[in-house]
Design a protein around this motif. Structure first.
Motif, PDB file in Angstrom:
ATOM      1  N   MET A   1      -5.778  -3.600  18.433  1.00 21.66           N
ATOM      2  CA  MET A   1      -4.329  -3.576  18.566  1.00 21.66           C
ATOM      3  C   MET A   1      -3.719  -2.950  17.306  1.00 21.66           C
ATOM      4  SD  MET A   1      -1.604  -6.695  19.243  1.00 21.66           S
ATOM      5  CE  MET A   1      -2.456  -7.269  20.673  1.00 21.66           C
ATOM      6  N   LYS A   2      -2.824  -2.026  17.506  1.00 27.64           N
ATOM      7  CA  LYS A   2      -2.159  -1.339  16.400  1.00 27.64           C
ATOM      8  C   LYS A   2      -1.254  -2.309  15.639  1.00 27.64           C
ATOM      9  CE  LYS A   2       1.286   1.996  16.626  1.00 27.64           C
ATOM     10  NZ  LYS A   2       1.840   3.261  17.119  1.00 27.64           N
ATOM     11  N   THR A   3      -1.308  -2.248  14.317  1.00 28.58           N
ATOM     12  CA  THR A   3      -0.460  -3.075  13.467  1.00 28.58           C
ATOM     13  C   THR A   3       0.116  -2.206  12.363  1.00 28.58           C
ATOM     14  OG1 THR A   3      -1.842  -5.023  13.856  1.00 28.58           O
ATOM     15  CG2 THR A   3      -0.383  -5.109  11.961  1.00 28.58           C
ATOM     16  N   LYS A   4       1.415  -2.359  12.134  1.00 27.41           N
ATOM     17  CA  LYS A   4       2.064  -1.650  11.030  1.00 27.41           C
ATOM     18  C   LYS A   4       2.453  -2.674   9.977  1.00 27.41           C
ATOM     19  CE  LYS A   4       3.692   2.368  13.449  1.00 27.41           C
ATOM     20  NZ  LYS A   4       4.655   3.451  13.356  1.00 27.41           N
ATOM     21  N   GLU A   5       2.376  -2.258   8.713  1.00 28.41           N
ATOM     22  CA  GLU A   5       2.702  -3.149   7.597  1.00 28.41           C
ATOM     23  C   GLU A   5       3.909  -2.627   6.840  1.00 28.41           C
ATOM     24  OE1 GLU A   5      -0.578  -4.069   5.037  1.00 28.41           O
ATOM     25  OE2 GLU A   5      -1.881  -4.624   6.705  1.00 28.41           O
ATOM     26  N   TYR A   6       4.765  -3.564   6.453  1.00 26.27           N
ATOM     27  CA  TYR A   6       5.955  -3.257   5.657  1.00 26.27           C
ATOM     28  C   TYR A   6       5.986  -4.263   4.513  1.00 26.27           C
ATOM     29  CZ  TYR A   6       7.219  -0.824   9.959  1.00 26.27           C
ATOM     30  OH  TYR A   6       7.207  -0.005  11.061  1.00 26.27           O
ATOM     31  N   SER A   7       5.950  -3.770   3.263  1.00 23.53           N
ATOM     32  CA  SER A   7       5.860  -4.672   2.110  1.00 23.53           C
ATOM     33  C   SER A   7       7.015  -4.445   1.144  1.00 23.53           C
ATOM     34  CB  SER A   7       4.534  -4.452   1.375  1.00 23.53           C
ATOM     35  OG  SER A   7       4.444  -5.337   0.284  1.00 23.53           O
ATOM     36  N   ASN A   8       7.431  -5.546   0.506  1.00 20.39           N
ATOM     37  CA  ASN A   8       8.429  -5.430  -0.560  1.00 20.39           C
ATOM     38  C   ASN A   8       7.792  -5.734  -1.921  1.00 20.39           C
ATOM     39  OD1 ASN A   8       8.144  -8.217  -0.610  1.00 20.39           O
ATOM     40  ND2 ASN A   8      10.235  -8.677  -0.004  1.00 20.39           N
ATOM     41  N   GLY A   9       6.468  -5.817  -1.963  1.00 22.30           N
ATOM     42  CA  GLY A   9       5.754  -6.120  -3.194  1.00 22.30           C
ATOM     43  C   GLY A   9       5.507  -7.610  -3.373  1.00 22.30           C
ATOM     44  N   GLU A  10       6.214  -8.422  -2.613  1.00 19.91           N
ATOM     45  CA  GLU A  10       6.064  -9.874  -2.688  1.00 19.91           C
ATOM     46  C   GLU A  10       5.452 -10.418  -1.397  1.00 19.91           C
ATOM     47  OE1 GLU A  10       9.184 -12.246  -4.793  1.00 19.91           O
ATOM     48  OE2 GLU A  10       9.431 -13.144  -2.810  1.00 19.91           O
TER      49      GLU A  10
ATOM     50  N   SER B   1       4.817 -10.969  12.008  1.00 19.62           N
ATOM     51  CA  SER B   1       4.215 -12.070  11.259  1.00 19.62           C
ATOM     52  C   SER B   1       4.214 -11.704   9.792  1.00 19.62           C
ATOM     53  CB  SER B   1       2.788 -12.355  11.752  1.00 19.62           C
ATOM     54  OG  SER B   1       1.973 -11.216  11.593  1.00 19.62           O
ATOM     55  N   ILE B   2       3.931 -12.686   8.957  1.00 18.69           N
ATOM     56  CA  ILE B   2       3.835 -12.478   7.524  1.00 18.69           C
ATOM     57  C   ILE B   2       2.347 -12.501   7.171  1.00 18.69           C
ATOM     58  CG2 ILE B   2       4.435 -13.316   5.215  1.00 18.69           C
ATOM     59  CD1 ILE B   2       6.910 -12.415   6.755  1.00 18.69           C
ATOM     60  N   LYS B   3       1.895 -11.471   6.494  1.00 20.40           N
ATOM     61  CA  LYS B   3       0.476 -11.385   6.108  1.00 20.40           C
ATOM     62  C   LYS B   3       0.103 -12.577   5.238  1.00 20.40           C
ATOM     63  CE  LYS B   3      -2.706  -7.799   4.593  1.00 20.40           C
ATOM     64  NZ  LYS B   3      -2.737  -6.394   4.173  1.00 20.40           N
ATOM     65  N   GLY B   4      -0.972 -13.251   5.608  1.00 17.50           N
ATOM     66  CA  GLY B   4      -1.442 -14.393   4.841  1.00 17.50           C
ATOM     67  C   GLY B   4      -0.773 -15.715   5.175  1.00 17.50           C
TER      68      GLY B   4
END
Length: 69
Positions: A1-10, A65-68
Motif C-alpha cells: 500500500m502506498k504511503t506518503k510522509e509529511y514531517s515537520n522535524g518533530e 496516522s502519526i509515525k511511531g
C-alpha cells in the motif's frame, strides 16, 4: 500500500491514499494544513505538532496516522 510522509522535524504524518474515504474531517478541522487542491496537499508546517496529533486521531478511515504512534 502506498504511503506518503509529511514531517515537520518533530512528528511525521503518514497518509495512505488507498484507505482515504474523503470524509473531509481533516480539511474541516485544520484547513490551513489540509489543502486538497494544492501540492503538497498536507502543509504540516501550518499547525503545531499537538494540533496535528489531535486532528489525526479523528481520521475515521485510518488513512492518516502519526509515525511511531
Amino acid at each position: 500500500m502506498k504511503t506518503k510522509e509529511y514531517s515537520n522535524g518533530e512528528i511525521t504524518i503518514l497518509w495512505k491514499p488507498d484507505r482515504c474515504i474523503h470524509s473531509g474531517v481533516c480539511v474541516k478541522t485544520l484547513p490551513k494544513v489540509y489543502k486538497p487542491i494544492e501540492r503538497p496537499w498536507i502543509q504540516i508546517e501550518n499547525a503545531t505538532s499537538q494540533e496535528l496529533i489531535d486532528q489525526v486521531a479523528q481520521c475515521p478511515s485510518g488513512a492518516l496516522s502519526i509515525k511511531g504512534h
